[in-house]
Design a protein around this motif. Structure first.
Motif, mmCIF file in Angstrom:
data_model
loop_
_atom_site.group_PDB
_atom_site.id
_atom_site.type_symbol
_atom_site.label_atom_id
_atom_site.label_comp_id
_atom_site.label_asym_id
_atom_site.label_seq_id
_atom_site.Cartn_x
_atom_site.Cartn_y
_atom_site.Cartn_z
ATOM 1 N N HIS A 65 0.943 -1.180 -0.131
ATOM 2 C CA HIS A 65 0.118 0.016 -0.072
ATOM 3 C C HIS A 65 0.857 1.180 0.153
ATOM 4 O O HIS A 65 1.710 1.432 1.009
ATOM 5 C CB HIS A 65 -0.702 -0.058 0.970
ATOM 6 N N ASP A 66 0.600 2.049 -0.718
ATOM 7 C CA ASP A 66 1.483 3.225 -1.146
ATOM 8 C C ASP A 66 1.589 4.250 0.259
ATOM 9 O O ASP A 66 2.499 4.771 0.530
ATOM 10 C CB ASP A 66 0.985 4.172 -2.296
ATOM 11 N N GLY A 67 0.400 4.459 0.999
ATOM 12 C CA GLY A 67 0.357 5.041 1.907
ATOM 13 C C GLY A 67 1.262 4.626 3.095
ATOM 14 O O GLY A 67 1.859 5.553 3.840
ATOM 15 N N ALA A 68 1.194 3.486 3.340
ATOM 16 C CA ALA A 68 1.963 2.643 4.393
ATOM 17 C C ALA A 68 3.605 2.763 4.091
ATOM 18 O O ALA A 68 4.363 3.289 4.992
ATOM 19 C CB ALA A 68 1.667 1.128 4.588
ATOM 20 N N ARG A 69 3.742 2.661 2.749
ATOM 21 C CA ARG A 69 4.878 2.759 2.438
ATOM 22 C C ARG A 69 5.670 4.290 2.555
ATOM 23 O O ARG A 69 6.597 4.499 2.951
ATOM 24 C CB ARG A 69 5.246 2.502 0.951
ATOM 25 N N GLN A 70 4.866 5.246 2.507
ATOM 26 C CA GLN A 70 5.131 6.680 2.565
ATOM 27 C C GLN A 70 5.305 6.794 3.963
ATOM 28 O O GLN A 70 6.576 7.525 4.380
ATOM 29 C CB GLN A 70 3.965 7.529 2.065
ATOM 30 N N PHE A 71 4.623 6.373 4.798
ATOM 31 C CA PHE A 71 4.885 6.528 6.350
ATOM 32 C C PHE A 71 6.212 5.879 6.857
ATOM 33 O O PHE A 71 6.845 6.432 7.367
ATOM 34 C CB PHE A 71 3.883 5.931 7.077
ATOM 35 N N LEU A 72 6.601 4.697 6.128
ATOM 36 C CA LEU A 72 7.910 3.994 6.540
ATOM 37 C C LEU A 72 8.950 4.796 5.951
ATOM 38 O O LEU A 72 10.123 4.967 6.787
ATOM 39 C CB LEU A 72 7.868 2.549 5.698
ATOM 40 N N GLU A 73 8.900 5.336 4.904
ATOM 41 C CA GLU A 73 9.951 6.232 4.348
ATOM 42 C C GLU A 73 10.115 7.425 5.117
ATOM 43 O O GLU A 73 11.141 7.863 5.650
ATOM 44 C CB GLU A 73 9.773 6.679 2.826
ATOM 45 N N ALA A 74 8.887 8.171 5.573
ATOM 46 C CA ALA A 74 9.049 9.171 6.608
ATOM 47 C C ALA A 74 9.683 8.825 7.905
ATOM 48 O O ALA A 74 10.544 9.735 8.514
ATOM 49 C CB ALA A 74 7.627 9.586 6.884
ATOM 50 N N ALA A 75 9.363 7.827 8.488
ATOM 51 C CA ALA A 75 10.022 7.353 9.473
ATOM 52 C C ALA A 75 11.459 7.184 9.384
ATOM 53 O O ALA A 75 12.349 7.650 10.267
ATOM 54 C CB ALA A 75 9.403 6.103 10.280
ATOM 55 N N LYS A 76 12.068 6.623 8.514
ATOM 56 C CA LYS A 76 13.209 6.246 8.002
ATOM 57 C C LYS A 76 14.126 7.642 8.016
ATOM 58 O O LYS A 76 15.288 7.813 8.494
ATOM 59 C CB LYS A 76 13.475 5.485 6.829
ATOM 60 N N TRP A 77 13.465 8.598 7.041
ATOM 61 C CA TRP A 77 13.997 9.896 6.641
ATOM 62 C C TRP A 77 14.263 10.715 8.320
ATOM 63 O O TRP A 77 14.945 11.338 8.329
ATOM 64 C CB TRP A 77 13.207 10.527 5.967
ATOM 65 N N HIS A 78 13.164 10.467 9.270
ATOM 66 C CA HIS A 78 13.180 11.327 10.323
ATOM 67 C C HIS A 78 14.276 10.924 11.517
ATOM 68 O O HIS A 78 14.659 11.759 12.337
ATOM 69 C CB HIS A 78 11.949 11.517 10.963
ATOM 70 N N LEU A 79 14.534 9.726 11.559
ATOM 71 C CA LEU A 79 15.262 9.104 12.509
ATOM 72 C C LEU A 79 16.636 9.777 12.582
ATOM 73 O O LEU A 79 17.200 10.086 13.441
ATOM 74 C CB LEU A 79 15.398 7.564 12.349
ATOM 75 N N GLY A 80 17.394 9.927 11.316
ATOM 76 C CA GLY A 80 18.717 10.501 11.397
ATOM 77 C C GLY A 80 18.756 11.908 12.105
ATOM 78 O O GLY A 80 19.641 11.967 12.995
ATOM 79 N N PRO A 81 18.053 12.632 11.531
ATOM 80 C CA PRO A 81 18.035 14.123 12.100
ATOM 81 C C PRO A 81 17.594 14.102 13.421
ATOM 82 O O PRO A 81 18.133 14.876 14.324
ATOM 83 C CB PRO A 81 17.314 14.730 11.058
ATOM 84 N N ALA A 82 16.587 13.208 13.839
ATOM 85 C CA ALA A 82 16.032 13.204 15.089
ATOM 86 C C ALA A 82 16.945 12.737 16.222
ATOM 87 O O ALA A 82 17.296 13.499 17.265
ATOM 88 C CB ALA A 82 14.924 12.286 15.337
ATOM 89 N N ASN A 83 17.885 11.913 15.822
ATOM 90 C CA ASN A 83 19.019 11.281 16.639
ATOM 91 C C ASN A 83 20.232 12.296 16.912
ATOM 92 O O ASN A 83 20.859 12.313 17.841
ATOM 93 C CB ASN A 83 19.425 10.264 16.118
ATOM 94 N N VAL A 84 20.413 13.353 15.972
ATOM 95 C CA VAL A 84 21.236 14.349 16.266
ATOM 96 C C VAL A 84 20.648 15.731 16.661
ATOM 97 O O VAL A 84 21.283 16.622 16.956
ATOM 98 C CB VAL A 84 22.167 14.706 15.023
ATOM 99 N N GLY A 85 19.219 15.756 17.349
ATOM 100 C CA GLY A 85 18.682 16.763 17.956
ATOM 101 C C GLY A 85 17.834 17.766 17.086
ATOM 102 O O GLY A 85 17.599 18.858 17.615
ATOM 103 N N VAL A 86 17.447 17.441 15.833
ATOM 104 C CA VAL A 86 16.770 18.306 15.092
ATOM 105 C C VAL A 86 15.102 18.330 15.619
ATOM 106 O O VAL A 86 14.570 17.373 15.589
ATOM 107 C CB VAL A 86 16.773 17.897 13.591
#
Length: 75
Positions: free
Chosen positions: A1-22
């Motif tokens: 499902h495209d919506g689920a894939r988009q959320f998965l990609e969003a989570a992956k994208w956010h993890l790196g910057p979140a871990n460094v304090g963004v």
């Protein structure tokens, strides 16, 4: 499902910057965990990210702290 894939990609994208304090990505990652979007539903993890965002003075971090149980998912 495209919506689920988009959320998965969003989570992956956010993890790196979140871990460094963004703070914006910390706030958004908390929202994803609170709603089980792209990640496993996890109230404690949502709280952790929202607290990190609040500590970084994100404008929404302090308001988004979890206020309920699993029946009160944000949305």
């Amino acid at each position: 499902h495209d919506g689920a894939r988009q959320f998965l990609e969003a989570a992956k994208w956010h993890l790196g910057p979140a871990n460094v304090g963004v703070s914006e990505t910390q706030y958004r990652l908390g929202y994803l965990y609170a709603n089980g979007q792209g990640v496993q539903y996890d109230v404690a993890e949502a709280e952790r990210w929202w607290l990190a965002a609040a500590k970084a003075r994100h404008h929404g971090g302090h308001r988004s702290r979890w206020r309920g149980t699993s029946e009160n998912r944000l949305g």
